[in-house]
Design a protein around this motif. Structure first.
Motif, PDB file in Angstrom:
ATOM      1  N   ALA A 284       1.308  -0.998   0.220  1.00 16.01           N
ATOM      2  CA  ALA A 284       0.026   0.167  -0.065  1.00 16.01           C
ATOM      3  C   ALA A 284       0.662   1.170  -0.604  1.00 16.01           C
ATOM      4  CB  ALA A 284      -0.766   0.172   1.500  1.00 16.01           C
ATOM      5  N   GLY A 285       2.242   0.790   0.185  1.00 17.05           N
ATOM      6  CA  GLY A 285       3.077   2.246   1.188  1.00 17.05           C
ATOM      7  C   GLY A 285       3.622   2.647  -0.842  1.00 17.05           C
ATOM      8  N   ALA A 286       4.198   1.433  -1.450  1.00 10.55           N
ATOM      9  CA  ALA A 286       4.899   1.353  -2.244  1.00 10.55           C
ATOM     10  C   ALA A 286       3.822   1.811  -3.550  1.00 10.55           C
ATOM     11  CB  ALA A 286       4.957   0.570  -3.242  1.00 10.55           C
ATOM     12  N   ALA A 287       2.184   1.572  -3.294  1.00 10.72           N
ATOM     13  CA  ALA A 287       1.175   2.001  -4.550  1.00 10.72           C
ATOM     14  C   ALA A 287       0.375   3.776  -4.051  1.00 10.72           C
ATOM     15  CB  ALA A 287      -0.260   1.237  -4.308  1.00 10.72           C
ATOM     16  N   LEU A 288       0.605   4.193  -3.128  1.00 14.65           N
ATOM     17  CA  LEU A 288       0.848   5.683  -2.336  1.00 14.65           C
ATOM     18  C   LEU A 288       2.029   6.320  -3.351  1.00 14.65           C
ATOM     19  CD1 LEU A 288      -0.905   6.294   0.584  1.00 14.65           C
ATOM     20  CD2 LEU A 288      -1.671   6.252  -1.603  1.00 14.65           C
ATOM     21  N   SER A 289       3.592   5.751  -3.318  1.00 12.89           N
ATOM     22  CA  SER A 289       4.418   6.286  -4.002  1.00 12.89           C
ATOM     23  C   SER A 289       4.302   6.515  -4.929  1.00 12.89           C
ATOM     24  CB  SER A 289       6.198   5.515  -3.550  1.00 12.89           C
ATOM     25  OG  SER A 289       5.329   5.740  -1.854  1.00 12.89           O
ATOM     26  N   VAL A 290       3.781   5.715  -5.884  1.00 13.77           N
ATOM     27  CA  VAL A 290       3.415   5.997  -7.249  1.00 13.77           C
ATOM     28  C   VAL A 290       2.410   7.119  -8.144  1.00 13.77           C
ATOM     29  CG1 VAL A 290       2.970   4.925  -9.707  1.00 13.77           C
ATOM     30  CG2 VAL A 290       3.881   3.225  -8.154  1.00 13.77           C
ATOM     31  N   PRO A 291       1.646   7.098  -7.422  1.00 12.57           N
ATOM     32  CA  PRO A 291       1.534   8.731  -7.774  1.00 12.57           C
ATOM     33  C   PRO A 291       1.955   9.850  -7.274  1.00 12.57           C
ATOM     34  CG  PRO A 291      -0.568   7.908  -6.379  1.00 12.57           C
ATOM     35  CD  PRO A 291       0.581   6.094  -6.667  1.00 12.57           C
ATOM     36  N   LEU A 292       2.428   9.706  -5.916  1.00  8.62           N
ATOM     37  CA  LEU A 292       3.617  11.228  -5.653  1.00  8.62           C
ATOM     38  C   LEU A 292       4.716  11.464  -6.513  1.00  8.62           C
ATOM     39  CD1 LEU A 292       2.108  10.678  -1.533  1.00  8.62           C
ATOM     40  CD2 LEU A 292       1.169  11.677  -3.204  1.00  8.62           C
ATOM     41  N   ALA A 293       5.030  10.156  -6.685  1.00  9.55           N
ATOM     42  CA  ALA A 293       6.678  10.309  -7.430  1.00  9.55           C
ATOM     43  C   ALA A 293       5.748  11.225  -9.200  1.00  9.55           C
ATOM     44  CB  ALA A 293       7.292   9.350  -8.030  1.00  9.55           C
ATOM     45  N   LEU A 294       4.795  10.230  -9.247  1.00  7.03           N
ATOM     46  CA  LEU A 294       4.261  11.311 -10.689  1.00  7.03           C
ATOM     47  C   LEU A 294       3.806  12.541 -10.183  1.00  7.03           C
ATOM     48  CD1 LEU A 294       2.964  10.682 -13.224  1.00  7.03           C
ATOM     49  CD2 LEU A 294       0.921  10.031 -12.874  1.00  7.03           C
ATOM     50  N   LEU A 295       3.625  13.193  -9.011  1.00  3.31           N
ATOM     51  CA  LEU A 295       3.123  14.265  -8.557  1.00  3.31           C
ATOM     52  C   LEU A 295       4.862  15.172  -9.397  1.00  3.31           C
ATOM     53  CD1 LEU A 295       0.720  14.838  -5.528  1.00  3.31           C
ATOM     54  CD2 LEU A 295       0.176  15.765  -7.911  1.00  3.31           C
ATOM     55  N   GLY A 296       5.719  14.842  -8.166  1.00  2.61           N
ATOM     56  CA  GLY A 296       6.856  15.630  -9.071  1.00  2.61           C
ATOM     57  C   GLY A 296       7.601  15.975 -10.004  1.00  2.61           C
ATOM     58  N   ASP A 297       6.788  14.251 -11.200  1.00  5.78           N
ATOM     59  CA  ASP A 297       7.598  14.628 -12.205  1.00  5.78           C
ATOM     60  C   ASP A 297       6.559  16.004 -12.495  1.00  5.78           C
ATOM     61  OD1 ASP A 297       8.438  13.800 -14.764  1.00  5.78           O
ATOM     62  OD2 ASP A 297       6.170  13.361 -15.271  1.00  5.78           O
ATOM     63  N   ARG A 298       5.395  16.461 -12.724  1.00  6.85           N
ATOM     64  CA  ARG A 298       4.373  16.543 -13.020  1.00  6.85           C
ATOM     65  C   ARG A 298       5.479  18.114 -12.344  1.00  6.85           C
ATOM     66  NH1 ARG A 298      -1.755  15.385 -13.288  1.00  6.85           N
ATOM     67  NH2 ARG A 298      -1.574  13.682 -14.312  1.00  6.85           N
TER      68      ARG A 298
END
Length: 376
Positions: A36-50
């Motif tokens: 679950a923590g890894a799953a949340l990391s993916v969209p949050l990292a995408l935020l950093g990319d955007r």
């Protein structure tokens, strides 16, 4: 014959030690928490990319949350929480020379060289931003896929969020840059010589044209046509070719996989055949459009023939992507083959032979892909 065992005997034989159950349950819950923590990391990292947060850290060095907010024009309180989340994921690094035991608003963060490569270098084989965008887009289809379980209906590629199209290009392009012209095409029978001399290539299911452009840059004497049924992708592919300066020899048109025009020395399918509702028809059309001695290069995601082989971290990722995108796409229209991305080498070669190819071999491979050559 009637069993001689009493109910008490059966209960004793099938009872599992409660301590064992508790231990296994604790392990499973721990795994779910990790996942679950890894799953949340993916969209949050995408935020950093955007938002350019990774790039700002990479280009200007270590920063506190206030520093990074100032560099990017963002709100410090949100940046602070993002940095904390990325540090717990291992995607950014706490700058140990700058009070790592201080409060969250005083700690400095930085990117290690490998983090710079992974999050900011689109030409690196280790670039992961496309995967972040891809996976986040896939989960947007969850409601549709839930209903598909009840109806058996599919979901066309074109029906997904636009991030899937953009993320797919970003995800696959680094691998194509690393392998397409250096090892995959040279592994085909006599094809590289044809392309250097001036051949004709069709890139079926070309998407945004990354593979087409890479080939056009490497083999300027040849001509290339990218074909895809998704008109929005074709529009972007034309733009990519113009930006790369290869639009004179790389053209694109909106058409189905079975609508090839003329004959070709090389016909390519990059990570797309398994998504097609009629992969057999697509391969038959390709075979009919090959010149004498020409080849089809079929690049497919890594897959395995047995369940035991597929149970690994990459298999987990690919099976999940298949369920959310590839399988529904393959079931979206008749004849609805529904291959999914885990058809396996044996089924893939069988399909090629059913389409009329005399030879179907694995010509090359990477950790992510199997590259088939189809001939005859």
């Amino acid at each position: 014959m009637t069993s001689t065992k009493s109910p008490d005997d059966v209960a004793t034989a099938t009872t599992i030690d409660p301590d064992v159950v508790a231990e296994r349950l604790e392990q499973l819950v721990g795994q779910v928490v990790t996942d679950a923590g890894a799953a949340l990391s993916v969209p949050l990292a995408l935020l950093g990319d955007r938002l350019g947060l990774f790039t700002a850290l990479a280009e200007r060095g270590p920063a506190t949350s206030a520093d990074l907010a100032d560099r990017t024009g963002l709100v410090e309180r949100y940046v602070r929480e993002w940095l904390l989340a990325m540090a717990t994921a291992g995607y950014v690094t706490v700058d140990t020379g700058a009070d790592p035991d201080g409060t969250a608003d005083r700690v400095r963060y930085r990117l290690e060289p490998e983090q710079v490569e992974a999050f900011t270098n689109p030409d690196s084989p280790g670039y992961v931003a496309g995967a972040l965008q891809n996976i986040t887009a896939m989960t947007r289809a969850l409601d549709r896929i839930t209903e598909a379980f009840r109806t058996g209906e599919g979901m066309g590629w074109h029906e997904h969020h636009e991030d899937l199209f953009l993320g797919t290009e970003r995800f696959f392009r680094p691998g194509y840059l690393a392998h397409l012209t250096s090892s995959w095409i040279p592994a085909l029978t006599g094809i590289e010589d044809r392309l250097r001399a001036g051949g004709r290539v069709a890139d079926v299911g070309c998407g945004l044209g990354a593979s087409t452009v890479i080939m056009a840059e490497a083999y300027p004497a040849s001509t290339f046509v990218g074909v895809d049924y998704h008109d929005t992708s074709i529009t972007l592919a034309r733009r990519r070719a113009e930006e790369a300066g290869v639009s004179d020899r790389a053209t694109f048109r909106t058409a189905g996989a079975g609508e090839l025009d003329g004959t070709y020395d090389l016909i390519t399918f990059f990570d797309c055949l398994h998504d097609m509702p009629d992969p057999l028809g697509a391969l038959r059309a390709a075979r009919a459009s090959l010149t004498e001695g020409g080849s089809v290069m079929l690049v497919e995601p890594m897959s395995w023939d047995t369940l035991a082989e597929a149970i690994n971290p990459l298999g987990r990722l690919l099976a999940g992507a298949s369920l959310l995108v590839c399988l529904p796409s393959g079931l979206s229209t008749e004849p609805a083959y529904g291959l999914g991305n885990q058809a396996g080498p044996t089924r893939t070669r069988e399909l090629a032979r059913e389409a009329g190819f005399a030879e179907a071999r694995i010509a090359a491979s990477t950790e992510m892909n199997l590259v088939y050559e189809l001939r005859g």
